[in-house]
Design a protein around this motif. Sequence first.
Motif, PDB file in Angstrom:
ATOM      1  N   GLU A   2       2.266  -0.684   4.671  1.00  0.00           N
ATOM      2  CA  GLU A   2       2.001   0.698   4.264  1.00  0.00           C
ATOM      3  C   GLU A   2       3.325   1.390   4.012  1.00  0.00           C
ATOM      4  O   GLU A   2       4.214   1.380   4.872  1.00  0.00           O
ATOM      5  CB  GLU A   2       1.266   1.462   5.374  1.00  0.00           C
ATOM      6  CG  GLU A   2      -0.202   1.143   5.515  1.00  0.00           C
ATOM      7  CD  GLU A   2      -1.080   1.719   4.407  1.00  0.00           C
ATOM      8  OE1 GLU A   2      -0.565   2.458   3.538  1.00  0.00           O
ATOM      9  OE2 GLU A   2      -2.288   1.421   4.424  1.00  0.00           O
TER      10      GLU A   2
ATOM     11  N   CYS B 131      -4.323   1.915  -5.214  1.00  0.00           N
ATOM     12  CA  CYS B 131      -3.338   1.900  -4.122  1.00  0.00           C
ATOM     13  C   CYS B 131      -2.358   0.763  -4.377  1.00  0.00           C
ATOM     14  O   CYS B 131      -2.812  -0.330  -4.706  1.00  0.00           O
ATOM     15  CB  CYS B 131      -4.043   1.719  -2.780  1.00  0.00           C
ATOM     16  SG  CYS B 131      -2.908   1.550  -1.374  1.00  0.00           S
TER      17      CYS B 131
ATOM     18  N   HIS C 167      -2.529  -3.393  -3.160  1.00  0.00           N
ATOM     19  CA  HIS C 167      -3.840  -3.312  -2.517  1.00  0.00           C
ATOM     20  C   HIS C 167      -4.937  -3.389  -3.587  1.00  0.00           C
ATOM     21  O   HIS C 167      -5.980  -4.011  -3.395  1.00  0.00           O
ATOM     22  CB  HIS C 167      -3.914  -2.002  -1.729  1.00  0.00           C
ATOM     23  CG  HIS C 167      -5.206  -1.765  -1.023  1.00  0.00           C
ATOM     24  ND1 HIS C 167      -5.484  -0.596  -0.384  1.00  0.00           N
ATOM     25  CD2 HIS C 167      -6.306  -2.542  -0.863  1.00  0.00           C
ATOM     26  CE1 HIS C 167      -6.696  -0.664   0.140  1.00  0.00           C
ATOM     27  NE2 HIS C 167      -7.217  -1.831  -0.147  1.00  0.00           N
TER      28      HIS C 167
ATOM     29  N   HIS D 195       0.854  -1.194   0.000  1.00  0.00           N
ATOM     30  CA  HIS D 195       0.000   0.000   0.000  1.00  0.00           C
ATOM     31  C   HIS D 195       0.886   1.238   0.000  1.00  0.00           C
ATOM     32  O   HIS D 195       2.059   1.161   0.326  1.00  0.00           O
ATOM     33  CB  HIS D 195      -0.788   0.100   1.310  1.00  0.00           C
ATOM     34  CG  HIS D 195      -1.654  -1.049   1.643  1.00  0.00           C
ATOM     35  ND1 HIS D 195      -3.001  -1.021   1.440  1.00  0.00           N
ATOM     36  CD2 HIS D 195      -1.376  -2.244   2.203  1.00  0.00           C
ATOM     37  CE1 HIS D 195      -3.535  -2.165   1.867  1.00  0.00           C
ATOM     38  NE2 HIS D 195      -2.561  -2.921   2.330  1.00  0.00           N
ATOM     39  N   ASP D 196       0.251   2.411  -0.286  1.00  0.00           N
ATOM     40  CA  ASP D 196       0.853   3.614   0.282  1.00  0.00           C
ATOM     41  C   ASP D 196      -0.225   4.302   1.096  1.00  0.00           C
ATOM     42  O   ASP D 196      -1.421   4.025   0.933  1.00  0.00           O
ATOM     43  CB  ASP D 196       1.548   4.497  -0.753  1.00  0.00           C
ATOM     44  CG  ASP D 196       0.642   5.315  -1.648  1.00  0.00           C
ATOM     45  OD1 ASP D 196      -0.422   5.767  -1.185  1.00  0.00           O
ATOM     46  OD2 ASP D 196       1.000   5.519  -2.815  1.00  0.00           O
TER      47      ASP D 196
HETATM   48 ZN   LIG Z   1      -3.973   0.559   0.401  1.00  0.00          ZN
END
Ligand SMILES: [Zn+2]
Length: 361
Positions: free
Chosen positions: A238, A283, A275, A73-74
């Motif tokens: 993340e 994402c 994601h 993800h970011d």
């Molecule tokens: Zn995400």
Amino acid sequence: MKEVINFIKNNVVDKIIIRDIRVYGWQLEYDHKIVSSAAKYLFEDLSFNENIVEVNDDNRPGIVKPNRYVTVHDTGDASHLHTAKFWSEAVYNRSWEQSPGDVVKYLCSYQYVVDNEGIYHNVPDNEVAYHAGDGTKFDYTLYKTNVIDDGKKGIVSISSDGYYEINNQVTNIKAPRVYQEKNGEVIVDRIPTTSDINDQSILCKVVDGYYHLGETYYSPGYKKIANRGGNNNSIGIESCITYGTDIYYTWQKTAKLVAYLLDENNLTIDDVKQHHYFSGKNCPQTIRMNGFWDHFLELVKVELQMRLFIKNGYSFKLMTNDSRISFNGRIKLTEGNKPLSFMIEVSKGEEKETIEFNVSL
Ligand SMILES: [Zn+2]
């Protein structure tokens, strides 16, 4: 030694990428200059800030799971205040301060969150966390299709009557219907088409000579057909896009972490998913929108191979007198057009070899 030297020459050192990108945060978007590193391997040890949240009803159910994927993800959060430490604390406290005095509950969780300052570990790798947007109702399942393995990678599409196809052969498995409601009213209800599939496709694997498909669903929020198994079967990471940080450095740290997790869990590069794969969400948006996903996977592949060399007793050191390069390989300045000059020292026991590089900017 020869194999390792060749790998470094052919795969680890490449052209320097210098490119202006756009970074996408929910509060602000900003322009950022990406400068890649001297090498695709980050000359740094992995270290973790353990910040494991206690088992609770909000974001750590304590359910043990098998790991089949690593999900990238970011944060989509560009605020200069919202660092990895900040988001790790949000998971730990199950809340965060949205604006001064406005504390909101935080029901999300992920195993790791990464930025320039470090890697924070919030949920044990073998437990469910809430990051992929695909719920936790479905276990990883492979459904046998009637299509026999033709030796090729299975490319999934959808027939005009709504069945999955593999390499253009219609299967006996129906794709989920495209269905959306608004204010209790049905606004879309139709047979799906190939363009409804998320752009990382559908899980398709060969078992006993037949193609099998994974569990899928239509995500009305992101208007894509996506895969299950994000929360239940993956390790979520993340990566921060915090304003003022070195985004490429965060990507490299994340790639090193992904390689470690692949190795620890006997997974392969094919098991690294965005994601997006699990929900259709855009994402990790900054990597996706700027076309850096394939490059990110290359970083992971290099990190993974170097990790295997290290397990076999090799060690690597970057040496340089060039003030534009840090010892971890990050390029600090790109001023001047003199080529970057550095060496990579490879050693194993008594053996030692040094490779010299001059890379033009
Ligand atoms: Zn995400």
